[in-house]
Design a protein around this motif. Structure first.
Motif, mmCIF file in Angstrom:
data_model
loop_
_atom_site.group_PDB
_atom_site.id
_atom_site.type_symbol
_atom_site.label_atom_id
_atom_site.label_comp_id
_atom_site.label_asym_id
_atom_site.label_seq_id
_atom_site.Cartn_x
_atom_site.Cartn_y
_atom_site.Cartn_z
ATOM 1 N N ASN B 125 2.343 -13.369 2.920
ATOM 2 C CA ASN B 125 1.973 -12.183 3.687
ATOM 3 C C ASN B 125 0.481 -12.106 3.935
ATOM 4 O O ASN B 125 0.052 -11.711 5.015
ATOM 5 C CB ASN B 125 2.442 -10.935 2.951
ATOM 6 N N LEU B 193 -0.684 -3.511 -4.366
ATOM 7 C CA LEU B 193 0.260 -3.724 -3.268
ATOM 8 C C LEU B 193 0.212 -2.542 -2.303
ATOM 9 O O LEU B 193 0.314 -2.705 -1.092
ATOM 10 C CB LEU B 193 1.668 -3.917 -3.843
ATOM 11 N N LYS B 194 0.038 -1.365 -2.850
ATOM 12 C CA LYS B 194 -0.090 -0.163 -2.032
ATOM 13 C C LYS B 194 -1.315 -0.290 -1.110
ATOM 14 O O LYS B 194 -1.257 -0.006 0.080
ATOM 15 C CB LYS B 194 -0.267 1.015 -2.980
ATOM 16 N N GLU B 197 -0.660 -2.721 1.580
ATOM 17 C CA GLU B 197 0.160 -2.096 2.620
ATOM 18 C C GLU B 197 -0.678 -1.161 3.486
ATOM 19 O O GLU B 197 -0.493 -1.092 4.694
ATOM 20 C CB GLU B 197 1.312 -1.326 1.994
ATOM 21 N N ASN B 198 -1.581 -0.435 2.853
ATOM 22 C CA ASN B 198 -2.466 0.442 3.605
ATOM 23 C C ASN B 198 -3.267 -0.330 4.637
ATOM 24 O O ASN B 198 -3.500 0.148 5.744
ATOM 25 C CB ASN B 198 -3.443 1.128 2.656
ATOM 26 N N THR B 201 0.387 -2.702 6.845
ATOM 27 C CA THR B 201 1.713 -2.371 7.359
ATOM 28 C C THR B 201 1.709 -1.467 8.582
ATOM 29 O O THR B 201 2.337 -1.763 9.581
ATOM 30 C CB THR B 201 2.562 -1.731 6.244
ATOM 31 N N ARG B 202 1.016 -0.342 8.496
ATOM 32 C CA ARG B 202 1.045 0.575 9.637
ATOM 33 C C ARG B 202 -0.246 0.476 10.443
ATOM 34 O O ARG B 202 -0.637 1.438 11.112
ATOM 35 C CB ARG B 202 1.245 2.024 9.160
ATOM 36 N N TYR B 265 6.943 -9.362 12.349
ATOM 37 C CA TYR B 265 6.713 -8.097 11.650
ATOM 38 C C TYR B 265 7.851 -7.802 10.674
ATOM 39 O O TYR B 265 7.627 -7.343 9.560
ATOM 40 C CB TYR B 265 6.563 -6.971 12.677
ATOM 41 N N LEU B 269 7.612 -7.318 6.673
ATOM 42 C CA LEU B 269 8.106 -6.136 5.967
ATOM 43 C C LEU B 269 9.126 -6.504 4.892
ATOM 44 O O LEU B 269 9.110 -5.944 3.797
ATOM 45 C CB LEU B 269 8.749 -5.163 6.966
ATOM 46 N N ASN B 272 7.333 -7.898 1.964
ATOM 47 C CA ASN B 272 6.629 -6.824 1.262
ATOM 48 C C ASN B 272 7.580 -6.033 0.380
ATOM 49 O O ASN B 272 7.303 -5.763 -0.776
ATOM 50 C CB ASN B 272 5.989 -5.904 2.303
ATOM 51 N N GLU B 273 8.726 -5.689 0.954
ATOM 52 C CA GLU B 273 9.686 -4.888 0.205
ATOM 53 C C GLU B 273 10.258 -5.702 -0.958
ATOM 54 O O GLU B 273 10.520 -5.171 -2.033
ATOM 55 C CB GLU B 273 10.794 -4.418 1.146
ATOM 56 N N TRP B 276 8.275 -5.353 -4.052
ATOM 57 C CA TRP B 276 8.575 -4.124 -4.815
ATOM 58 C C TRP B 276 9.837 -4.318 -5.630
ATOM 59 O O TRP B 276 9.919 -3.904 -6.793
ATOM 60 C CB TRP B 276 8.740 -2.925 -3.871
#
Lengths: 179, 407
Positions: B125, B193-194, B197-198, B201-202, B265, B269, B272-273, B276
């Protein structure tokens, strides 16, 4: 297609109005970057500072001696057989009378070479040794000018003799003791 | 062609497309593989994939090796997650030999395997980020891959080419430092990881870049033989850990992230998931490990005297142990006859080992089912008609690893 009942769709919702703003994205990214500015450094100044290795690290090989300074290796060839990279070669010789202070067993390795260019540091030689003789230490392979320098002879591998250099022997033994 | 340009000789055919060699040694291929792209401007007309630049004939070498010596070869398949390959190989051997491992070994293996999966997805990633122009995220997460490598180092002594585990279990029990480091990782990693993602991801720039790049439908993906995150991104929730559980994966509770369109994408995702999910699996495994009491709490290998080396103290002092030691190291134990296929959910997809044994001391034939090799065949279909820069992203988001592709 559904194969299990554990599927979890990922979040792919379209961007909302704020997320569409370039400026917002740039600000968000910059904030994270600036926060990292004030964090503790993750790197170390390598040649001066060294990170501690684990107790079982697989580095360069050493050949062990016993407390009286006799070589432990008896040239059984088990390490050479176990080596997946075929990096170890040895030649055995018989101990002559009067050499009891040099070699522990009746047979010893007259020539013992490890080709560090072939070695993959898998640790099988250490595992294979039935005589407590070969160990992987916590040092890295150093640089060298030529290929021939990477073929380590017995003298390069043997640890210091406790009779001549008790401190060097102790240090080398300390690395082994953990295993 | 206009008058200003060089006039081609009469009768010569004008070539309207450009040939571009992407690789074999190109920084963006992340490995030694070649793509010959035929470009019309910046659009890709066709690609031709060439493989074999780091083919090391592992399957052939394995025909002359006792089982335990094949483990270091599997390290070098997908070198981003070597423990997964090692475990897959041990499980294959155990299937052939009919060894059943204790529960604690299974859970320890699950921990190591999920750590490897996290480190692999992390690389993949963040490399997608690097290839789309975001280098920062890559640097921030690298420290935590480093922490995973330190955990390997505590267990097996090496970091990248781990050679971790033996047939029947582990070479040594996990020490306290290893458990502390795993706890530390579980503690700190969610925050990292958060943040990752910040950053990604978005993020509009990232989303614009990835959405619609290299899509594949579920049907085409299945036809190619896709597995793993790349198939799940296309919308099929196939996971070997659930459909064919090994190493006690049936005891764990986790979900399978699936995408819809199978574009870059979605693949991002899904990976990424999965990180978790892997974190939650490691937590469950750590919880389960605390439930072992007494002698059970120190078990780290199964009882396989024919393949698991006796203790070193016994080898030095007992004759029988010494004999077994020599027999095992010299590979003098005949394997049972038979064919065995075992596959695990490696970080990249279904990593299978197909071994045929004729009762000798080495496999008569061994085949690795490497997921990358299969993904690379779909590369042309994924990139046809897209821009040149998408070719790079598709490559990194498929997680093409040359070592695994060529074996």
């Amino acid at each position: 297609m559904q194969l299990t009942n554990r599927a979890k769709p990922v979040d792919r919702r379209p961007m909302n109005a704020i997320e569409r703003l370039y400026l917002w994205n740039i600000l968000k990214g910059m904030m994270i970057t600036i926060r990292h500015f004030f964090k503790k450094k993750a790197t170390i100044q390598y040649p001066e500072q060294k990170r501690p290795f684990s107790q079982v690290f697989r580095g360069l090989h050493i050949l062990n001696r016993d407390e009286e300074g006799r070589e432990r290796c008896t040239a059984c060839g088990l390490c050479a057989v176990a080596c997946p990279a075929e990096a170890i070669t040895m030649e055995a010789a018989e101990r002559e009378p009067g050499e009891e202070n040099l070699y522990r067993e009746e047979k010893y390795a007259a020539r013992y070479e490890i080709n560090m260019l072939r070695c993959i540091f898998c640790g099988y030689c250490e595992e294979a040794c039935p005589k407590d003789a070969i160990y992987l230490s916590q040092t890295f392979a150093p640089a060298n000018y030529g290929r021939s320098g990477f073929i380590y002879k017995k003298q390069d591998l043997l640890i210091p003799n406790p009779v001549e250099d008790p401190e060097g022997f102790k240090k080398a033994q300390g690395e082994i003791a953990r295993k | 062609m206009s008058e200003q340009h060089i006039k081609l000789p009469e009768g010569s055919i004008e070539k309207t497309t450009t040939t571009l060699n992407l690789g074999p040694t190109h920084p963006a291929t992340h490995g030694v593989m070649q793509n010959i792209l035929e470009l019309d401007g910046e659009r890709i007309v066709s690609t031709e994939q060439t493989i074999g630049y780091i083919h090391r004939a592992f399957e052939k070498i394995a025909e002359r090796r006792p089982l335990y010596q094949i483990t270091p070869l599997t390290d070098r398949l997908n070198y981003c997650s070597a423990p997964l390959n090692n475990m897959g190989w041990h499980l294959t051997c155990e299937k052939l030999l009919g060894v059943s491992t204790p529960k604690r070994v299974d859970y320890l293996r699950v921990i190591v395997m999920e750590l490897a999966r996290i480190s692999d997805h992390l690389i993949c990633n963040s490399i997608v980020g690097v290839d789309s122009g975001a280098y920062t995220g890559f640097l921030y997460v690298m420290q935590y891959r480093e922490l995973i490598y330190e955990i390997y180092e505590e267990i097996c002594g090496s970091r990248l080419t781990t050679n971790i585990g033996r047939i029947g279990g582990f070479e040594r029990n996990f020490n306290d430092i290893a458990f502390q480091k795993i706890e530390k990782f579980l503690d700190e990693y969610p925050r990292v990881l958060k943040e990752f993602e910040n950053l990604f991801t978005r993020n509009r720039i990232f989303m614009d870049r990835l959405i619609g790049a290299g899509p594949i439908s579920a049907e085409r993906a299945l036809n190619y033989g896709f597995t793993g995150p790349n198939l799940r991104a296309a919308g099929v929730d196939y996971d070997v850990r659930i459909s064919n559980p090994y190493s006690s994966y049936q005891d764990f509770d986790f979900s399978v992230p699936v995408g819809t369109t199978g574009d870059c994408y979605d693949r991002f995702l899904v990976r990424n998931e999965e990180m978790w999910q892997s974190l939650s699996i490691i937590r469950q495994a750590m919880q389960k490990l605390t439930e072992f009491k007494g002698a059970e709490a120190d078990v780290y290998h199964a009882d396989v005297p024919e393949y698991y080396l006796p203790k070193k103290e016994d080898v030095y002092t007992k004759m029988e142990a010494l004999i077994w030691h020599f027999k095992i190291i010299m590979g003098e134990i005949d394997m049972p006859k038979g064919e065995v296929y075992h596959s695990i959910e490696a970080a990249n997809g279904e990593l299978g080992y197909y071994m045929i044994s004729d009762g000798g001391r080495a496999p008569a034939r061994l085949h690795f089912r490497r997921p990358c090799f299969i993904y690379y065949q779909a590369y042309e279909e994924l990139t046809k008609g897209s821009m040149l820069s998408d070719a790079i992203i598709v490559m990194s988001s498929l997680n093409l690893i040359a070592g695994e592709m060529d074996a």
